[in-house]
Scaffold this motif. Structure first.
Motif, PDB file in Angstrom:
ATOM      1  N   THR A   1      62.808  37.717  12.428  1.00  0.00           N
ATOM      2  CA  THR A   1      62.066  38.086  13.641  1.00  0.00           C
ATOM      3  C   THR A   1      61.108  39.219  13.329  1.00  0.00           C
ATOM      4  N   GLY A   2      60.000  39.200  14.059  1.00  0.00           N
ATOM      5  CA  GLY A   2      58.968  40.213  13.872  1.00  0.00           C
ATOM      6  C   GLY A   2      57.625  39.617  14.231  1.00  0.00           C
ATOM      7  N   GLU A   3      56.581  40.407  14.019  1.00  0.00           N
ATOM      8  CA  GLU A   3      55.226  39.916  14.270  1.00  0.00           C
ATOM      9  C   GLU A   3      54.691  39.291  12.983  1.00  0.00           C
ATOM     10  N   GLU A   4      53.944  38.198  13.124  1.00  0.00           N
ATOM     11  CA  GLU A   4      53.380  37.543  11.942  1.00  0.00           C
ATOM     12  C   GLU A   4      51.964  38.028  11.676  1.00  0.00           C
ATOM     13  N   ALA A   5      51.615  38.150  10.414  1.00  0.00           N
ATOM     14  CA  ALA A   5      50.244  38.517  10.045  1.00  0.00           C
ATOM     15  C   ALA A   5      49.946  37.914   8.679  1.00  0.00           C
ATOM     16  N   SER A   6      48.670  37.783   8.376  1.00  0.00           N
ATOM     17  CA  SER A   6      48.254  37.180   7.110  1.00  0.00           C
ATOM     18  C   SER A   6      47.529  38.192   6.248  1.00  0.00           C
ATOM     19  N   PHE A   7      47.844  38.144   4.961  1.00  0.00           N
ATOM     20  CA  PHE A   7      47.220  39.044   3.993  1.00  0.00           C
ATOM     21  C   PHE A   7      46.616  38.177   2.898  1.00  0.00           C
ATOM     22  N   PHE A   8      45.385  38.496   2.521  1.00  0.00           N
ATOM     23  CA  PHE A   8      44.680  37.717   1.503  1.00  0.00           C
ATOM     24  C   PHE A   8      44.411  38.585   0.279  1.00  0.00           C
ATOM     25  N   ALA A   9      44.561  37.981  -0.889  1.00  0.00           N
ATOM     26  CA  ALA A   9      44.220  38.682  -2.131  1.00  0.00           C
ATOM     27  C   ALA A   9      43.521  37.688  -3.050  1.00  0.00           C
ATOM     28  N   LEU A  10      42.587  38.192  -3.849  1.00  0.00           N
ATOM     29  CA  LEU A  10      41.989  37.368  -4.894  1.00  0.00           C
ATOM     30  C   LEU A  10      42.564  37.834  -6.216  1.00  0.00           C
ATOM     31  N   THR A  11      42.814  36.879  -7.097  1.00  0.00           N
ATOM     32  CA  THR A  11      43.299  37.256  -8.423  1.00  0.00           C
ATOM     33  C   THR A  11      42.749  36.300  -9.467  1.00  0.00           C
ATOM     34  N   ASP A  12      42.544  36.839 -10.669  1.00  0.00           N
ATOM     35  CA  ASP A  12      42.124  35.982 -11.782  1.00  0.00           C
ATOM     36  C   ASP A  12      43.311  35.713 -12.698  1.00  0.00           C
ATOM     37  N   GLY A  13      44.499  36.075 -12.226  1.00  0.00           N
ATOM     38  CA  GLY A  13      45.710  35.865 -13.016  1.00  0.00           C
ATOM     39  C   GLY A  13      46.279  37.185 -13.498  1.00  0.00           C
TER      40      GLY A  13
END
Ligand code: AMP
Ligand code: GLY
Length: 424
Positions: A188-200
């Motif tokens: 339970t909790g609030e949902e949120a989205s996190f984005f990251a870019l990676t080259d590995g």
């Protein structure tokens, strides 16, 4: 540099719009695209599942970067086919795309890497799954292991409901995707989205957003691909974002690299902000749709240059700069969505963009010179403002300028943040 973008939804329209603005992009091709993407790119007739045809097209048109929008071609190994012929590609390999393509794979990786997530068991038969229910409390979270177009998750309130859902899953409701089922502890909790870019190896944070998955106002009704989104998500404070990077994203990228499956592209973490810690709900190996629309609206950096750096393993030292404004997108869907959407409904965009908003096309087609609906989610009406309240006003002003009688939208996108702003 010439760029080929693959996909046909609102996410790809937003990517096309941003790539076309990029000083690094000389010519943009898109396949199959849509009428909105056609304003930014030359549409070409290419089937992403025919890897040889995509490679041939790239060689014939001097393509310096391929951007793969949706998950299916990634899970299908298109990025590997392109890399094998030295064509730079933004998107993970087939092995790395398992982070989205197999929920069980990701849960096991979390366990090996000590990443906070819900407790789980992987099951591969109805008997095994039914027995395993005894180890959980209701509500029961049941997930088809493979790709199921965002529909493979069932939250069952009772044991009987859970048993029925398991029988459906193992009975073939989601085809091969349901040959394995993951049962999870309910968080339970609030949902949120996190984005990251990676080259590995190198990783850069690439924005936050919140989505609205249920079809109806007040978050009721069946789940959809997303009825609207906004960015940033202030609930992900700087402190929480630093924890997400250190406790979730970095160990994932490190473990994938150490295990010989380096992840390259965008890593989209769906998070549950539980009382104890931010925990991973799931990974996606692509941008969110419609989260991408609000991220691209805020992005100030050269998208093509960043994606190329990612593709070439040269991300170190790069940053993604985002406007401090809030961007909000409202999805206009065709009546019937998420069931069977009505096709062919006429759309007149009118003065929607004259309000300062941007209308991304998600499921549209041209028929005899008339713009019509051709999918479930049809338009993504996107506007910005100083905060969520202002962005919401601007987005709905643009929505109200559109004539789409067989369409509908939620009227409360951004409600959590708008309510918090009213309290402050
Ligand atoms: P997923 O496709 O894995 O993102 O799941 C779809 C939705 O189901 C999520 O956005 C959550 O709302 C919900 N969900 C998934 N896993 C859990 C969990 N372990 N606990 C509570 N809710 C969940
Ligand atoms: N909007 C949710 C997703 O793209 O998965």
């Amino acid at each position: 540099m010439n760029i080929l973008l693959l996909g046909s939804g609102g996410r790809e329209h937003a990517l096309a719009w941003k790539l076309a603005q990029s000083p690094t992009c000389s010519k943009l091709f898109a396949a199959p695209g849509n009428p909105g993407i056609a304003e930014e790119a030359e549409l070409v007739d290419l089937n992403a599942s025919n890897h040889a045809a995509v490679v041939d097209f790239c060689e014939a048109h001097d393509i310096g970067l391929v951007v793969i929008g949706p998950e299916a071609p990634l899970v299908d190994g298109l990025a590997d086919s392109l890399r094998d012929t030295d064509i730079p590609v933004f998107g993970p390999s087939m092995a790395a795309a398992q982070l989205e393509g197999s929920k069980g794979f990701t849960k096991d990786l979390c366990e090996r890497a000590g990443i906070p997530t819900a407790g789980y068991v992987r099951t591969s038969s109805l008997d095994e799954a039914t027995d395993a229910l005894a180890r959980f409390e209701p509500p029961y979270v049941l997930k088809a292991d493979g790709l199921a177009a965002g529909k493979g998750v069932v939250i069952a309130e009772t044991r009987t409901e859970a048993e029925t859902a398991l029988a459906d899953m193992f009975g073939g409701q989601f085809g091969e995707a349901g040959a394995e089922v993951v049962i999870e502890e309910f968080m339970t909790g609030e949902e949120a989205s996190f984005f990251a870019l990676t080259d590995g190896t190198s990783i850069i944070p690439f924005g936050t957003a919140q989505d609205h998955k249920r079809v109806g106002d007040g978050d009721v009704g069946p789940n959809t691909g997303g009825m609207g989104a906004y960015s940033p998500a202030p609930v992900l404070t700087e402190e929480l974002q630093a924890r997400v990077m250190a406790e979730i994203i970095e160990p994932t990228v490190r473990t994938m690299r150490e295990e010989g499956m380096p992840y390259s592209g965008v890593l989209y973490a769906g998070l549950m902000l539980t009382e104890a810690a931010p925990k991973l709900i799931e990974y996606n190996c692509r941008f969110g749709d419609p989260e991408c629309q609000v991220l691209m609206t805020r992005l100030e950096s050269d998208l093509a240059a960043i994606m190329l750096a990612c593709a070439n393993g040269a991300l170190e030292g790069t940053t993604g700069e985002f406007s401090p404004q809030t961007a909000m997108t409202v999805v206009m869907a065709a009546r019937g969505y998420p069931g069977t959407p009505e096709k062919g409904g006429a759309i007149v965009l009118g003065d929607a963009e004259a309000t300062g908003a941007k209308v991304f096309h998600a499921g549209t087609a041209m028929r005899d010179g008339q713009l019509v609906a051709s999918g479930g989610r049809v338009l993504n009406v996107t506007a910005t403002g100083a905060n969520a309240t202002e962005a919401q006003k601007a987005a709905y002003t643009a929505v109200d300028a559109i004539d789409f009688p067989s369409g509908f939208c939620r009227r409360d996108i951004g409600w959590r943040e708008v309510a918090r702003e009213a309290d402050n």
